[in-house]
Design an enzyme around this catalytic site. Structure first.
Site, short mmCIF file in Angstrom:
data_model
loop_
_atom_site.label_atom_id
_atom_site.label_comp_id
_atom_site.label_asym_id
_atom_site.label_seq_id
_atom_site.Cartn_x
_atom_site.Cartn_y
_atom_site.Cartn_z
N CYS A 204 105.70 -64.91 -8.22
CA CYS A 204 104.72 -64.94 -7.41
C CYS A 204 103.94 -66.24 -7.63
CB CYS A 204 103.44 -63.84 -7.25
SG CYS A 204 103.60 -63.44 -8.78
N HIS A 246 98.67 -60.99 -9.48
CA HIS A 246 99.27 -61.77 -8.59
C HIS A 246 98.60 -62.79 -8.30
CE1 HIS A 246 101.60 -62.38 -4.87
NE2 HIS A 246 100.67 -61.72 -4.08
N ASP A 261 99.90 -65.57 1.91
CA ASP A 261 100.41 -65.25 0.53
C ASP A 261 101.85 -65.52 0.63
OD1 ASP A 261 101.75 -64.08 -1.20
OD2 ASP A 261 100.47 -62.39 -1.35
#
Length: 640
Positions: A204, A246, A261
């Site tokens: 991520c 994250h 995202d």
């Protein structure tokens, strides 16, 4: 401090870049940020270990991330500093009107008024149809050499900052796979753009870093935002502390910051196989901040873009709606807390949707112990946990697709069980007629409510049936009937003037599911389940026998008045009365044969003696010129 030195330098220029914002360490200094050495990192569709990833990205790329960072570059006197050279080429980072190259921090004009006003899932007006050609183009661009050429190719069809952001977003979401191993092996450098382009895999923080790098090359201000997430492995009501799990991005468009995202936009990781699947999710592109905060909590509260911002405690306690909740057209759900308690053994959940939607639920992984009724714009679920304790309740919605997706999860706490409310295991969803049953050809039901109470164990349900539709019904209870034949033998169906009637006789007291199926007569295939009623009877004296068995020649317009019981007494004269259409003759056959006669009211009448036989049949002759009789009803005779 980072030091880069050229060994051929005669004299040096020093370039200092100091980020003014004070860094909040990934290992929190406050009590609510202490790392738990035994805690597993949070994941979702591959999301893990962002705290370390953010630091690694700063180390290798000098990325403009939250925190205080001092970079010193040493160059020959006659050489342009490398950092300035990067900025000057191809206008990779556009400055503002005052010549500043550093993206400004979000301010008051970026803050959106909370809550979401339901007008759009996005933080700016978008017509996704206008992106169709652009999206197709971006998804088909391939990597030829490096990042600069890739961005240059993508920008061929992009003519505004919004379109530049869109092509970068689409390309990453359709080409970069989440790297499970990289997420688990913290020493791997899968977050470097050069490695990401080579392997087309990352974790991520790599997604976020790559997105920011490509935006900077494209001349769009972009920041990487670290924080906590309610992603894969998240448990309702859990608390967050220690390293951030994250990272995502903020882009500056049309004078305001917007959130996205690309990790969660690209696909999902299967919890069973730990394999990544590309599954594009539009929801996480320029998501409205009031929706983004449901599963993203940034390190810096300003990046919430909310007024007022939420606290970490609020983030932990707030109801979490999955992205599919909004993708499937849901508007709201009640209760608005993720943990709910039963009252007298019952809990109720309602969902409001913007259009008629099919729903289903699971309690502890099974479709049992609940009454789910569809509404024109939503649903209502009454849930009755079978045991005291904590239960997992999941709500699924179908939306416009053919796939049910999980849209809500609740933790259900039950401290009391009402044993009198036990529901039959075969009571499937939905319960009661609705817009869906009307869509399937069943209209104007005699019983619009999902529950039917009967004091004597008998009831009659009727509804209009669209032309060309066949109806089939069956009765299901936990204590019987148990075979497919007997499940239908406690129901006797007639149809007159496009209206079907179901006469039901219960075999004993209790709760039963009366299931309704339909099928288009001229089309092949099986009957399709539409809905069911819950039949309730508390009279312990109820002990009705089955109806007679009907055969294929029993016309839907026929009507049986007597005998309704499928089991006849032995050695008795039993009267028969039926309304039969389109026949020439009718008779009853036992040990002997007894003809039926047609009276003035249009009913075929007569009697039969059951002596010496185990079965009795009603037979008809459809054409007077033929000698072949067809069976239409079958009765059993009690043993002598």
């Amino acid at each position: 401090m980072e030091l880069k030195k050229d060994s051929n330098a005669v004299s040096i220029d020093m370039l200092l870049i100091v980020h003014s914002e004070k860094r909040r360490a990934a290992h929190g200094t406050h009590s609510d940020r202490q790392a738990d050495p035994g805690a597993l990192p949070q994941r979702r569709g591959g999301l893990q270990g962002v705290g370390n990833g953010i630091r690694r990205w700063q180390k290798f790329e000098g990325n403009n991330v939250h925190g205080t960072q001092l970079t010193v570059e040493v160059h020959p006197r006659d050489a342009m500093p490398q950092l300035l050279k990067k900025f000057s080429l191809a206008k990779r980072l556009q400055g503002d009107k005052n010549g500043n190259t550093r993206p400004r921090q979000p301010g008051a004009k970026d803050a959106h008024v909370y809550p979401w006003d339901r007008s759009s899932l996005k933080s700016m007006p978008l017509d996704l149809q206008e992106f169709e050609k652009l999206d197709t183009y971006a998804s088909q661009v391939t990597v030829k050499s490096g990042l600069d050429e890739l961005v240059s190719d993508l920008l061929q069809e992009a003519h505004s900052d919004l379109e530049r952001v869109r092509v970068i977003w689409i390309w990453i979401c359709h080409h970069i796979e989440y790297d499970i191993e990289a997420a688990q092996e913290k020493d791997r450098q899968a977050f470097k753009p050069t490695d990401i382009l080579r392997t087309q895999k990352t974790n991520c923080d790599g997604y976020a870093g790559l997105f920011e790098k490509m935006c900077r090359i494209a001349g769009v201000q972009c920041m990487t935002v670290p924080g906590y997430s309610k992603g894969f492995g998240y448990q309702t009501g859990q608390s967050f502390s220690g390293e951030f799990d994250h990272a995502w991005n903020a882009v500056y468009l049309e004078g305001r910051w917007h959130l996205l995202d690309s990790t969660w936009g690209s696909g999902l990781v299967d919890s069973a196989t730990s394999k990544f699947t590309f599954l594009y999710n539009e929801f996480y592109f320029l998501t409205h901040p009031a929706l983004f905060i449901e599963d993203h909590f940034p390190d810096n509260k300003n990046w919430q873009l909310l007024k007022p911002p939420q606290s970490l405690k609020q983030f932990e306690n707030n109801m979490y709606h999955k992205s599919e909740f909004y993708n499937k057209g849901m508007l709201s759900a009640h209760p608005e807390t993720s943990v709910i308690k039963t009252v007298n053994g019952k809990a109720t959940v309602t969902v409001e949707s913007c259009a008629p939607t099919l729903f289903m639920f699971m309690l502890n992984g099974k479709q049992e112990h609940g009454l789910l009724s569809l509404r024109k714009n939503g649903m209502k679920l009454d849930i009755y946990p079978p045991t005291v304790g904590t239960h997992k309740l999941q709500i699924f919605a179908k939306g416009k697709s053919d796939i049910y997706s999980s849209v809500l999860e609740y933790t259900l706490k039950c401290n009391y069980v009402d044993i009198g409310v036990r529901l039959p295991a075969e009571l499937h969803q939905p319960v009661g007629p609705s817009w869906f049953s009307e869509q399937m050809g069943i209209m104007k039901p005699s019983h619009p409510d999902p529950i039917i109470h009967t004091s004597d164990g008998r009831c009659s349900v009727s509804f209009g049936v669209e032309e060309g539709i066949s109806v089939l019904a069956s009765l299901h209870g936990d204590e019987g009937p148990i075979t497919e034949e007997t499940q239908r033998r406690y129901i006797f169906q007639t149809q007159r003037e496009k209206r079907a009637e179901l006469k039901v006789q219960l075999p004993q007291a209790g709760k039963f599911a009366l299931k309704i199926f339909v099928k288009k007569r001229l089309e092949p295939g099986n009957y399709v389940f539409v809905f069911n009623y819950l039949l309730c009877c508390t009279n312990t004296k109820v002990n009705w026998p089955m109806f007679p068995e009907s055969f294929g020649n029993w016309g839907q317009d026929n009507e049986l008045l007597e005998p309704l019981s499928g089991v006849l007494p032995a050695n008795r004269n039993v009267p028969f009365k039926l309304k039969l259409h389109g026949i020439a003759k009718a008779l009853v056959k036992g040990q002997d044969t007894w003809p039926l006669t047609l009276n003035r009211e249009g009913y075929w009448e007569g009697s039969c003696n059951t002596a010496g036989c185990q079965e009795v049949y009603v037979m008809v002759l459809e054409n007077a010129n033929h000698n072949f009789y067809s069976y239409i009803l079958k009765y059993k005779v009690n043993a002598q």
